[in-house]
Design an enzyme around this catalytic site. Sequence first.
Site, short mmCIF file in Angstrom:
data_model
loop_
_atom_site.label_atom_id
_atom_site.label_comp_id
_atom_site.label_asym_id
_atom_site.label_seq_id
_atom_site.Cartn_x
_atom_site.Cartn_y
_atom_site.Cartn_z
N SER A 33 25.93 40.77 36.33
CA SER A 33 25.73 39.66 37.27
C SER A 33 24.26 39.49 37.60
O SER A 33 23.60 40.44 38.04
CB SER A 33 26.46 39.92 38.59
N HIS A 65 29.79 35.64 34.36
CA HIS A 65 29.78 36.71 33.36
C HIS A 65 29.90 36.05 32.00
O HIS A 65 30.95 35.51 31.67
CB HIS A 65 30.95 37.68 33.60
N ARG A 86 30.63 41.63 30.44
CA ARG A 86 31.31 42.90 30.18
C ARG A 86 32.75 42.76 30.64
O ARG A 86 33.09 41.86 31.40
CB ARG A 86 30.61 44.04 30.92
N THR A 87 33.58 43.65 30.14
CA THR A 87 34.96 43.76 30.66
C THR A 87 34.92 44.71 31.85
O THR A 87 34.37 45.81 31.75
CB THR A 87 35.89 44.29 29.57
N HIS A 88 35.47 44.27 32.97
CA HIS A 88 35.47 45.10 34.17
C HIS A 88 36.77 45.88 34.29
O HIS A 88 37.83 45.44 33.84
CB HIS A 88 35.28 44.23 35.42
N GLU A 187 34.19 46.11 49.37
CA GLU A 187 34.51 47.23 50.27
C GLU A 187 34.74 46.74 51.70
O GLU A 187 34.20 45.74 52.13
CB GLU A 187 33.36 48.25 50.30
N SER A 206 31.14 48.38 38.27
CA SER A 206 30.94 48.57 36.82
C SER A 206 30.10 49.83 36.58
O SER A 206 29.94 50.66 37.47
CB SER A 206 30.23 47.34 36.24
N ASN A 229 23.40 41.51 47.53
CA ASN A 229 23.87 41.37 48.91
C ASN A 229 23.81 42.72 49.61
O ASN A 229 23.89 43.76 48.96
CB ASN A 229 25.32 40.85 48.94
I1 8IG Z 1 27.17 41.40 42.88
O1 8IG Z 1 28.92 44.49 47.69
C1 8IG Z 1 28.22 42.72 43.91
N1 8IG Z 1 29.13 43.46 43.30
N2 8IG Z 1 31.85 46.77 45.04
N3 8IG Z 1 30.36 45.61 46.39
C2 8IG Z 1 30.92 45.84 45.18
N4 8IG Z 1 30.58 45.17 44.09
C3 8IG Z 1 29.62 44.25 44.22
C4 8IG Z 1 29.02 43.94 45.43
C5 8IG Z 1 29.41 44.68 46.58
N5 8IG Z 1 28.14 42.97 45.21
#
Ligand code: 8IG
Length: 266
Positions: A33, A65, A86-88, A187, A206, A229
């Site tokens: 990302s 993606h 990618r595959t998550h 989360e 990932s 973020n």
């Molecule tokens: I972009 O705040 C991204 N991916 N787990 N938490 C998780 N994955 C993320 C976050 C996040 N921001």
Amino acid sequence: MSDNPSDLARTASEHLRHALGIDGVDIGLVLGSGWSSGADALGEPLGSVELGEVPGFSAPVVSGHGGRLLAVRTGSGRTAAILTGRTHYYEGKGVDAVVHGVRTIAALGASRLVLTNGCGGLNPDWAPGTVVLIRDHINLTGDTPLRGATFIDMSEAYSRRLRDLAHGVDDRLPEGVYVQFRGPQYETPAEVRMAGILGGDLVGMSTTLETIAAREAGLEVLGLSLVTNAAAGLSADHLDHAEVLQAGKDAGPRLAALLAGIVAEL
Ligand code: 8IG
């Protein structure tokens, strides 16, 4: 076709050698990302393949993606394979699908792998747009790409040598511990506090399973996280995928320059 994952990766690598007209690659990159715009700056294009056409890959499901493999000749004359997308793990296709790209890069002959991602940051000093070098990880998926009694040393999973080299390109890059949650939900604030208590600095979905597969294959790994973020509970804002994509877009040109600078040294 065999159900052995390394056979499938070898089949994929033969497909790519043929489709791209290359003997192999020196370096692999996985662009997560926010990082995809970096692909064009990495070197002279040699060719590109849609991943859906390559054995063992499937089209990605999340907007932002990508889904191609590009081969480029870097400024230092090396060949790099760049996976955009990618595959998550949260897609539920299984851990072998998650690490198939890494195993394919290994089967192409690469010795170094750059894994990138977008993630949440726990350190309040890391504003959205901050790039952090992954020093170590905590895998909270409860899963592994390894089978049986495969005791892989993980004491320096993220190469000290490659981190030093990245610091040579940008000496202000902070380092942090990346915690992989299963996702796809972000989360709770309590889970973010837990990640911090465990020693984590970054939360994402990932990278750690890919790093384990890469270490099994003997690849040196460099991990780069873009903090898109503040992790949940650390800011008044709510988390929103569109904002995550925007933070990546805004950081695009800077990430492209950083990545190109690093790849030229690999
Ligand atoms: I972009 O705040 C991204 N991916 N787990 N938490 C998780 N994955 C993320 C976050 C996040 N921001």
